[in-house]
Enzyme design. Structure first.
Site, PDB file in Angstrom:
ATOM      1  N   LYS A  64       0.854  -1.190   0.000  1.00  0.00           N
ATOM      2  CA  LYS A  64       0.000   0.000   0.000  1.00  0.00           C
ATOM      3  C   LYS A  64       0.892   1.243   0.000  1.00  0.00           C
ATOM      4  O   LYS A  64       1.941   1.256   0.674  1.00  0.00           O
ATOM      5  CB  LYS A  64      -0.879  -0.022   1.259  1.00  0.00           C
ATOM      6  CG  LYS A  64      -1.861   1.131   1.375  1.00  0.00           C
ATOM      7  CD  LYS A  64      -2.733   0.966   2.618  1.00  0.00           C
ATOM      8  CE  LYS A  64      -3.748   2.068   2.788  1.00  0.00           C
ATOM      9  NZ  LYS A  64      -4.599   1.895   3.974  1.00  0.00           N
ATOM     10  N   SER A 114      -9.617   1.751   3.381  1.00  0.00           N
ATOM     11  CA  SER A 114      -8.830   2.536   2.467  1.00  0.00           C
ATOM     12  C   SER A 114      -7.824   1.721   1.653  1.00  0.00           C
ATOM     13  O   SER A 114      -7.327   2.208   0.638  1.00  0.00           O
ATOM     14  CB  SER A 114      -8.052   3.592   3.255  1.00  0.00           C
ATOM     15  OG  SER A 114      -7.146   2.981   4.154  1.00  0.00           O
ATOM     16  N   SER A 170      -9.587  -0.640   7.534  1.00  0.00           N
ATOM     17  CA  SER A 170      -9.091  -0.547   6.162  1.00  0.00           C
ATOM     18  C   SER A 170      -8.456  -1.790   5.587  1.00  0.00           C
ATOM     19  O   SER A 170      -8.131  -1.813   4.394  1.00  0.00           O
ATOM     20  CB  SER A 170      -8.084   0.587   6.049  1.00  0.00           C
ATOM     21  OG  SER A 170      -8.767   1.791   5.949  1.00  0.00           O
TER      22      SER A 170
HETATM   23  N1  GLN Z   1     -12.889   4.001   6.979  1.00  0.00           N
HETATM   24  C1  GLN Z   1     -12.140   4.394   8.111  1.00  0.00           C
HETATM   25  C2  GLN Z   1     -11.722   5.833   7.982  1.00  0.00           C
HETATM   26  O1  GLN Z   1     -12.030   6.398   7.005  1.00  0.00           O
HETATM   27  C3  GLN Z   1     -10.975   3.469   8.305  1.00  0.00           C
HETATM   28  C4  GLN Z   1      -9.759   3.890   7.590  1.00  0.00           C
HETATM   29  C5  GLN Z   1      -8.557   3.044   7.904  1.00  0.00           C
HETATM   30  O2  GLN Z   1      -8.661   2.016   8.583  1.00  0.00           O
HETATM   31  N2  GLN Z   1      -7.414   3.514   7.475  1.00  0.00           N
HETATM   32  O3  GLN Z   1     -11.101   6.390   8.812  1.00  0.00           O
END
Ligand code: GLN
Length: 481
Positions: free
Chosen positions: A77, A152, A176
């Protein structure tokens, strides 16, 4: 034709001379090319990975003892520092920044002879649930191009889903890794907070962030976790607890378990009825096999999303203050006084979601509102930790859905941030209290999309989590309908 089921099988094939690392890399480069439309990769290291593969093949011909991840093709990532490679967090603000050192996790992958094939797309600074916040465009779900892959770490999930690599790394601050794994039908694990060093992981919310792994086999998940976990002098929050040999002890059968699920979660009106049915089938199956599965009251469910978004935006507003256009990355090309320079650079460099969160975070930390929001949210976090300790004094595991729905249509929630944030309702608890959690792809919805179950065990009991996952994947994985 190159055929892959697990690292173990791949290593057997390599050592028997049935395949080579070059053949493996060529296969994945071919798929990446074919699946370009998915936009899962921001960059593919074509020449470099082929060269590395050739070196590994050469080394193996001379010396058959190989590294634990010899020739394993990995995607990273774009929030993980990989020396001499661009690093952008899918943001314009990092400009053409190039990483100057390896994240500890990346260093350990390379030391065990993994091949890094490329850098995957994600939500900007890992903020999002659908990968629609990347400065470099959406990622598509390989099973249905009209649907999001989740976020994400959408690119990393799709890279594994679409056979563009063997395993990939993502990061999980509030779901995420588990949620995109759920949407894409692959395995996604987020270990205990402090299991893997965060050194070299771009910070979003430091008391939540953990590196996670996507894979198609539990044995691969276990092996990668064992390589990248453990003590690191560069991260003072990482645990010094020894790392068990997860991969060697996977087959051990776990005894009947006491499993809890949150009554409020399965009764939640937002939960898709078919996902609910899948959860119920799993519960019945587990009970038939001698496990004790019990609904417990979890009166905090409605508070986890607001608590998560207050605390993470507060941490993000501080973490992201370093992107000021002075030291590295994007900067406006105008002669301005310092304040306007900062303002202009950050206004142009960050995307809308990131700016919104910086403002929200600054607001909840501001002197007039600190107690009402930040302190309150910290108190709720403490209550959640106490509740968790209580649960684990009676139970071995918690099961929950990963998300209220299967992968949703692109654009469906982009104009409705509350709906988007509420989609995280089942994953943020795990990060608020630092538990390890895994998403197991057990089910198929009648709409043709996969979904899974989220399993959590007590802190630092990843071995146990992986053993039961191994068992459950054999016992309860349903056929595609
Ligand atoms: N969807 C969550 C957020 O927007 C989780 C994001 C993540 O785990 N990086 O913060």
């Amino acid at each position: 034709m190159f055929n892959y089921t697990s690292i173990e099988q791949y290593h057997t094939d390599l050592l028997n001379g049935h395949t080579t690392c070059v053949e493996a890399v060529q296969f994945y480069l071919g798929t990446i090319r074919k699946e370009k439309i998915l936009n899962a990769f921001l960059q593919v290291y074509e020449e470099e990975s082929l060269q590395r593969a050739a070196e590994l093949d050469e080394a193996r011909s001379k010396q058959p003892s190989i590294g634990k991840l010899h020739g394993v093709v990995v995607a990273l990532k774009d929030v993980l520092s990989h020396k001499d490679h661009p690093l952008t967090a899918a943001s314009k603000i990092l400009g053409d920044f190039t990483a100057v050192y390896n994240a500890t996790a990346v260093e350990r992958l390379i030391a065990e002879e993994a091949i890094i094939i490329g850098r995957t797309n994600c939500d900007e600074f890992a903020m999002g649930s659908s990968n629609e916040n990347s400065a470099f465009g959406n990622v598509l779900n390989a099973l249905d191009h009209s649907k999001v892959p989740g976020g994400s770490s959408g690119g990393s999930a799709v890279a594994v889903q679409a056979d563009c690599c063997m395993v990939s790394l993502g990061s999980d601050t509030g779901g995420s890794v588990r949620q995109p794994a759920d949407f894409c039908g692959v395995i996604g694990i987020k270990p205990t907070y402090g299991r893997i060093s965060r050194y070299g992981l771009i910070a979003y919310a430091s008391s939540f962030d953990q590196i996670g792994i996507f894979a198609k086999a539990i044995s691969d998940t276990a092996l990668v976790l064992e390589v990248i976990s453990g003590k690191d002098d560069f991260d003072s929050t990482v645990s010094t607890l020894p790392v068990p040999a997860y991969s060697d002890n996977l087959q051990e059968k776990v005894k009947p378990l006491r499993i809890a699920y949150f009554r409020e979660a399965l009764e939640s009106p937002s939960l898709d009825p078919e996902i609910n049915e899948g959860m119920r089938r799993l519960i019945t199956g587990l009970q038939k096999d001698g496990n004790q599965v019990q609904a417990i009251d979890f009166e905090y469910l409605d508070y986890v999303v607001p608590t998560y978004y207050i605390l993470t935006t507060a941490e993000a507003s501080s973490n992201l203050s370093r992107y000021d256009g002075i030291k590295f990355g994007y900067r406006v090309d105008k002669k301005l006084d310092l304040t306007n320079f900062y303002c202009q650079t950050r206004s142009e460099g960050f995307g809308w979601e990131v700016k919104k969160r910086i403002m929200l975070g600054s607001f909840v930390l501001s002197s007039g509102y600190y107690d009402a929001y930040f302190t309150k949210a910290q108190q709720v976090r403490k209550l959640l930790v106490e509740k968790t300790n209580l649960i684990f004094s009676e139970f071995d595991a918690i099961i929950l859905p990963n998300a209220p729905t299967t992968a949703f249509p692109l654009g469906e929630k982009t104009d409705d941030p509350i709906a988007m944030y509420l989609a995280d309702i089942f994953t943020v608890f795990c990060n608020l209290v630092g538990l390890p959690g895994i998403s197991l792809p057990l089910f198929w919805h009648r709409n043709g999309l996969p979904y899974g179950v989220q399993v959590m065990t007590n802190r630092f009991s990843e071995l146990y989590l992986l053993q039961l996952s191994n068992q459950w994947m054999q016992l309860y994985r349903e056929e595609r309908i």
